[in-house]
Design a protein around this motif. Structure first.
Motif, PDB file in Angstrom:
ATOM      1  N   UNK A  34       0.837  -1.195   0.000  1.00 36.12           N
ATOM      2  CA  UNK A  34       0.000   0.000   0.000  1.00 36.12           C
ATOM      3  C   UNK A  34       0.874   1.247   0.000  1.00 36.12           C
ATOM      4  N   UNK A  35       0.535   2.192  -0.891  1.00 37.43           N
ATOM      5  CA  UNK A  35       1.270   3.448  -0.970  1.00 37.43           C
ATOM      6  C   UNK A  35       0.572   4.448  -0.050  1.00 37.43           C
ATOM      7  N   UNK A  36       1.268   4.845   1.009  1.00 40.96           N
ATOM      8  CA  UNK A  36       0.669   5.667   2.060  1.00 40.96           C
ATOM      9  C   UNK A  36       1.246   7.081   2.027  1.00 40.96           C
ATOM     10  N   UNK A  37       1.585   7.634   3.170  1.00 41.83           N
ATOM     11  CA  UNK A  37       2.028   9.017   3.270  1.00 41.83           C
ATOM     12  C   UNK A  37       2.682   9.217   4.631  1.00 41.83           C
ATOM     13  N   UNK A  38       3.587  10.187   4.709  1.00 42.58           N
ATOM     14  CA  UNK A  38       4.190  10.487   6.011  1.00 42.58           C
ATOM     15  C   UNK A  38       3.202  11.166   6.949  1.00 42.58           C
ATOM     16  N   UNK A  39       2.013  11.499   6.455  1.00 45.56           N
ATOM     17  CA  UNK A  39       0.969  12.004   7.361  1.00 45.56           C
ATOM     18  C   UNK A  39       0.553  10.941   8.365  1.00 45.56           C
ATOM     19  N   UNK A  40       0.849   9.680   8.093  1.00 44.03           N
ATOM     20  CA  UNK A  40       0.593   8.604   9.054  1.00 44.03           C
ATOM     21  C   UNK A  40       1.479   8.739  10.289  1.00 44.03           C
ATOM     22  N   UNK A  41       2.560   9.501  10.157  1.00 43.66           N
ATOM     23  CA  UNK A  41       3.496   9.717  11.272  1.00 43.66           C
ATOM     24  C   UNK A  41       3.253  11.073  11.931  1.00 43.66           C
ATOM     25  N   UNK A  53       5.761   7.638   0.836  1.00 45.94           N
ATOM     26  CA  UNK A  53       6.603   8.521   0.030  1.00 45.94           C
ATOM     27  C   UNK A  53       6.513   9.960   0.520  1.00 45.94           C
ATOM     28  N   UNK A  54       7.577  10.684   0.325  1.00 50.37           N
ATOM     29  CA  UNK A  54       7.537  12.119   0.515  1.00 50.37           C
ATOM     30  C   UNK A  54       7.130  12.775  -0.779  1.00 50.37           C
ATOM     31  N   UNK A  55       7.850  13.806  -1.196  1.00 50.10           N
ATOM     32  CA  UNK A  55       7.517  14.544  -2.411  1.00 50.10           C
ATOM     33  C   UNK A  55       8.072  13.832  -3.639  1.00 50.10           C
ATOM     34  N   UNK A  56       7.178  13.232  -4.400  1.00 50.43           N
ATOM     35  CA  UNK A  56       7.480  12.642  -5.707  1.00 50.43           C
ATOM     36  C   UNK A  56       6.496  13.292  -6.679  1.00 50.43           C
ATOM     37  N   UNK A  57       6.777  14.489  -7.162  1.00 54.77           N
ATOM     38  CA  UNK A  57       5.771  15.263  -7.892  1.00 54.77           C
ATOM     39  C   UNK A  57       5.201  14.549  -9.111  1.00 54.77           C
ATOM     40  N   UNK A  58       3.886  14.658  -9.262  1.00 52.77           N
ATOM     41  CA  UNK A  58       3.167  14.226 -10.457  1.00 52.77           C
ATOM     42  C   UNK A  58       2.221  15.359 -10.834  1.00 52.77           C
ATOM     43  N   UNK A  59       1.833  15.453 -12.103  1.00 55.41           N
ATOM     44  CA  UNK A  59       0.931  16.542 -12.497  1.00 55.41           C
ATOM     45  C   UNK A  59      -0.364  16.560 -11.698  1.00 55.41           C
ATOM     46  N   UNK A  60      -0.951  15.388 -11.470  1.00 50.51           N
ATOM     47  CA  UNK A  60      -2.213  15.337 -10.744  1.00 50.51           C
ATOM     48  C   UNK A  60      -2.084  15.794  -9.306  1.00 50.51           C
ATOM     49  N   UNK A  61      -1.098  15.259  -8.602  1.00 50.21           N
ATOM     50  CA  UNK A  61      -0.919  15.610  -7.192  1.00 50.21           C
ATOM     51  C   UNK A  61      -0.489  17.063  -7.029  1.00 50.21           C
TER      52      UNK A  61
END
Length: 279
Positions: A143-150, A189-197
């Motif tokens: 699962x691709x999550x986020x550091x907001x979990x921390x 992941x931290x910042x891995x920029x994509x156009x959508x995000x």
């Protein structure tokens, strides 16, 4: 970095695999020998992405249109996948988010984030898990999550809630399904920029110097995330279970990434709400 056949013989489903990080991971999986299935709501996008992967690597890439917010649709997708052959790996990548003042969120806006990010990931995980268990097969859920979990994260509260819930699912199922040969792992992941995000999370008016303040002074490269994902779903990571690997250059050690929004004016927030409603 890896042996060319690291994922040979693996049949992998990536949700939200038509663009962004999902497509980047999928490309790497195919390059390493996997058979790939990508799903999403936009069939034309999925087919174009799959065609590019086939042209570049000559691998087997299939597409399925599925709205993972619909549990019945997910179950039908899993039936379709299994009719051809059992799945080996599920990657919960599809998600939604945008910045907003939490007290201004409508129920509909909150559900627009929770439905794909939390419910969709849960539906897909249950769909794969029950089939693996029923057949006595091993499997992996990434699962691709986020550091907001921390750290938590202001102004993206529904997303932080959903990602934290999926982390709880990852840890819980590691114990419940581990004895059945099913591993559950995650990446934050931290910042891995994509156009959508970038369009949703970094609109005009946000701090322009955020990337340079990362301890490593840069954003992440998509290949870096794809390589980590490839390792975690491979047999080489067979003793990693219930863990979330943070890949953010150390940014979460400095802050949550939302601090600049605390300085926004009411006018800036109103402009953002208007832009979002138009899109």
């Amino acid at each position: 970095m890896f042996e060319k056949g690291l994922l040979a013989g693996k049949r992998i489903l990536v949700t939200g695999g038509g663009s962004g990080l999902g497509a980047a991971m999928g490309r790497r999986f195919v390059e390493l020998g996997a058979e790939l299935i990508i799903c999403g709501r936009r069939l034309e996008l999925l087919e174009a992405t799959a065609a590019r992967m086939r042209d570049d690597f000559g691998g087997k890439v299939n597409v399925i249109r599925c709205d993972i917010r619909d549990g019945a649709a997910v179950d039908a997708m899993m039936d379709s996948v299994w009719r051809a052959a059992p799945l080996d790996v599920l990657v919960n990548n599809a998600a939604a988010t945008f910045i907003a003042q939490t007290e201004q969120l409508s129920f509909r806006a909150a559900d627009a984030i929770l439905a794909p990010t939390l419910h969709g990931a849960m539906y897909c995980t249950l769909g794969a898990g029950k089939r693996w268990i029923g057949a006595g097969r091993k499997g992996v859920v990434l699962s691709i999550l986020s550091t907001s979990t921390i750290t938590g994260r202001a102004f993206t509260v529904p997303s932080a809630m959903a990602k934290s819930a999926i982390l709880a699912m990852t840890r819980s199922l590691a114990v419940e399904w581990g004895p059945k040969g099913i591993r559950t792992v995650a990446i934050a992941p931290g910042a891995f920029p994509t156009p959508g995000a970038s369009g949703q999370l970094r609109p005009e008016g946000r701090d322009e110097g955020w990337a340079s303040r990362n301890p490593l002074g840069r954003v992440g490269e998509h290949d870096e995330l794809a390589n980590l994902a490839s390792f975690l779903i491979s047999d080489s990571a067979g003793y990693i279970n219930g863990e979330m690997v943070v890949q953010d250059g150390g940014a979460h050690l400095r802050g949550s990434g939302a601090e600049d929004l605390l300085q926004w004016s009411d006018a800036q927030w109103e402009k953002q709400r208007t832009a979002r409603s138009k899109s």
